[in-house]
Design a protein around this motif. Structure first.
Motif, mmCIF file in Angstrom:
data_model
loop_
_atom_site.group_PDB
_atom_site.id
_atom_site.type_symbol
_atom_site.label_atom_id
_atom_site.label_comp_id
_atom_site.label_asym_id
_atom_site.label_seq_id
_atom_site.Cartn_x
_atom_site.Cartn_y
_atom_site.Cartn_z
ATOM 1 N N ASP A 1 -13.665 -5.512 1.551
ATOM 2 C CA ASP A 1 -13.043 -5.709 0.238
ATOM 3 C C ASP A 1 -11.560 -5.378 0.341
ATOM 4 O OD1 ASP A 1 -12.396 -6.010 -2.400
ATOM 5 O OD2 ASP A 1 -13.600 -4.337 -3.122
ATOM 6 N N ASP A 2 -10.762 -6.329 0.806
ATOM 7 C CA ASP A 2 -9.352 -6.049 1.054
ATOM 8 C C ASP A 2 -8.486 -6.088 -0.201
ATOM 9 O OD1 ASP A 2 -9.477 -8.774 0.747
ATOM 10 O OD2 ASP A 2 -8.428 -9.256 2.610
ATOM 11 N N ASP A 3 -9.112 -6.221 -1.382
ATOM 12 C CA ASP A 3 -8.359 -6.199 -2.640
ATOM 13 C C ASP A 3 -8.475 -4.868 -3.383
ATOM 14 O OD1 ASP A 3 -7.504 -8.817 -2.288
ATOM 15 O OD2 ASP A 3 -9.224 -9.651 -3.360
ATOM 16 N N VAL A 4 -9.130 -3.877 -2.791
ATOM 17 C CA VAL A 4 -9.378 -2.599 -3.464
ATOM 18 C C VAL A 4 -8.087 -1.998 -4.005
ATOM 19 C CG1 VAL A 4 -10.059 -0.191 -3.098
ATOM 20 C CG2 VAL A 4 -11.478 -2.032 -2.203
ATOM 21 N N CYS B 1 2.013 -6.441 7.861
ATOM 22 C CA CYS B 1 1.215 -5.283 8.301
ATOM 23 C C CYS B 1 1.827 -4.651 9.545
ATOM 24 C CB CYS B 1 -0.242 -5.669 8.561
ATOM 25 S SG CYS B 1 -1.232 -5.766 7.052
ATOM 26 N N SER B 2 3.142 -4.491 9.526
ATOM 27 C CA SER B 2 3.845 -3.895 10.662
ATOM 28 C C SER B 2 4.151 -2.423 10.387
ATOM 29 C CB SER B 2 5.154 -4.644 10.918
ATOM 30 O OG SER B 2 5.918 -3.973 11.899
ATOM 31 N N PHE C 1 3.188 0.553 0.798
ATOM 32 C CA PHE C 1 2.565 1.545 1.671
ATOM 33 C C PHE C 1 1.451 0.878 2.472
ATOM 34 C CE2 PHE C 1 4.055 3.624 -2.176
ATOM 35 C CZ PHE C 1 4.839 4.636 -1.676
ATOM 36 N N LEU C 2 1.204 1.414 3.657
ATOM 37 C CA LEU C 2 0.083 0.936 4.462
ATOM 38 C C LEU C 2 -0.374 2.046 5.391
ATOM 39 C CD1 LEU C 2 1.322 0.262 7.554
ATOM 40 C CD2 LEU C 2 2.167 -1.747 6.353
ATOM 41 N N CYS C 3 -1.578 1.858 5.940
ATOM 42 C CA CYS C 3 -2.085 2.755 6.974
ATOM 43 C C CYS C 3 -1.670 2.172 8.306
ATOM 44 C CB CYS C 3 -3.607 2.870 6.888
ATOM 45 S SG CYS C 3 -4.299 3.932 8.182
ATOM 46 N N GLY C 4 -1.088 3.004 9.164
ATOM 47 C CA GLY C 4 -0.591 2.539 10.448
ATOM 48 C C GLY C 4 -1.619 2.528 11.565
ATOM 49 N N CYS D 1 -4.453 -1.910 8.084
ATOM 50 C CA CYS D 1 -3.690 -2.702 7.119
ATOM 51 C C CYS D 1 -4.289 -4.102 7.001
ATOM 52 C CB CYS D 1 -2.218 -2.776 7.537
ATOM 53 S SG CYS D 1 -1.193 -3.759 6.413
ATOM 54 N N GLN D 2 -4.584 -4.723 8.121
ATOM 55 C CA GLN D 2 -5.180 -6.053 8.111
ATOM 56 C C GLN D 2 -6.529 -6.050 7.385
ATOM 57 O OE1 GLN D 2 -3.821 -4.511 10.685
ATOM 58 N NE2 GLN D 2 -2.451 -5.901 11.768
ATOM 59 N N GLY D 3 -7.199 -4.899 7.389
ATOM 60 C CA GLY D 3 -8.477 -4.757 6.701
ATOM 61 C C GLY D 3 -8.335 -4.395 5.236
#
Length: 192
Positions: A49-52, A90-91, A116-119, A124-126
C-alpha cells in the motif's frame, strides 16, 4: 473618588487576567504535533500500500510552527528530508537533513511543501515517503481544516499537543470562548 480608583484597579486586574488567558490559550493553538502515519507510524507500508503516507498527509492541516514526529525502529528505518527531485526519484544521495534516532521531531519552520523518505534500500520505492504541504500559521478557523473520516486514520487527524488529544479545532473554539468570557468579565467589572 475612592470608588473610581477601585473600579480602575479592578479593570486592570480583569484586563490582565484576559490577556494572560488569551496568551496561554493562543500558545497552545500555535504548535501542534503530528505523529506521521498516525497509528501506523513510520514503517514500510504493509501489503504494498504505497499510498499510506500520501493519504495520511491529505488528512492533515499542518501549519508553520507545528511539528512532525516520526516514530520508527532505527535499525530498520531512518528519516531523510530531501528535495522534491530526490523525493520523486527516491534518491537518498544528498539529503537536506538525516535522522536515525527512532523518534524524530521536525519543526515546520516555513510554509510550502516538505519532502521526507526512508533511505533504507527499496523502502522509498515501496511507499515509505511523505510529501506534506505546510500552511501559514493561523489563529482562526480556515477552509484547510482536516476532513472528518470514520476510518482508522481519522484519529491521526486530531492532532495532539503535549500528549493531549484536543484537536486544533477544539483549541480554536476554546480560544474564542476564552475571549468571550474575558470580555464578559471586563464588562461586569466596568458596570460595578
Amino acid at each position: 473618588m475612592k470608588k473610581q480608583e477601585q473600579s480602575g484597579g479592578e479593570l486592570m486586574v480583569g484586563f490582565s487576567f484576559l490577556v494572560a488567558l488569551l496568551l496561554a490559550t493562543l500558545g497552545a493553538v500555535q504548535a501542534t504535533e503530528f505523529v506521521v502515519g498516525g497509528a501506523t507510524q513510520w514503517i514500510m507500508p504493509p501489503n504494498g500500500d504505497d499510498d499510506v503516507y500520501e493519504n495520511w498527509s491529505k488528512q492533515q492541516n499542518v501549519r508553520v510552527n507545528d511539528t512532525l514526529r516520526f516514530k520508527y525502529n532505527s535499525q530498520r528505518h531512518d528519516v531523510l528530508e530531501v528535495s522534491e527531485d530526490d523525493y520523486d526519484r527516491c534518491s537518498s544521495a544528498s539529503p537536506i537533513q538525516s535522522f536515525n534516532n527512532g523518534d524524530t521531531s521536525i519543526a515546520m519552520t516555513r510554509p510550502g511543501s516538505w519532502y521526507f523518505l526512508c533511505g533504507f534500500p527499496n523502502h522509498c520505492q515501496g511507499g515509505q515517503k511523505l510529501s506534506i504541504d505546510v500552511q501559514n500559521a493561523s489563529l482562526t478557523g480556515s477552509a484547510a481544516t482536516p476532513p472528518s473520516s470514520s476510518s482508522s486514520s481519522s484519529s491521526s487527524s486530531s492532532s495532539s499537543t503535549a500528549g493531549s488529544s484536543i484537536s486544533r479545532k477544539d483549541l480554536e473554539t476554546l480560544t474564542a470562548a476564552a475571549a468571550i468570557a474575558g470580555i464578559s468579565i471586563l464588562l461586569f467589572i466596568v458596570s460595578m
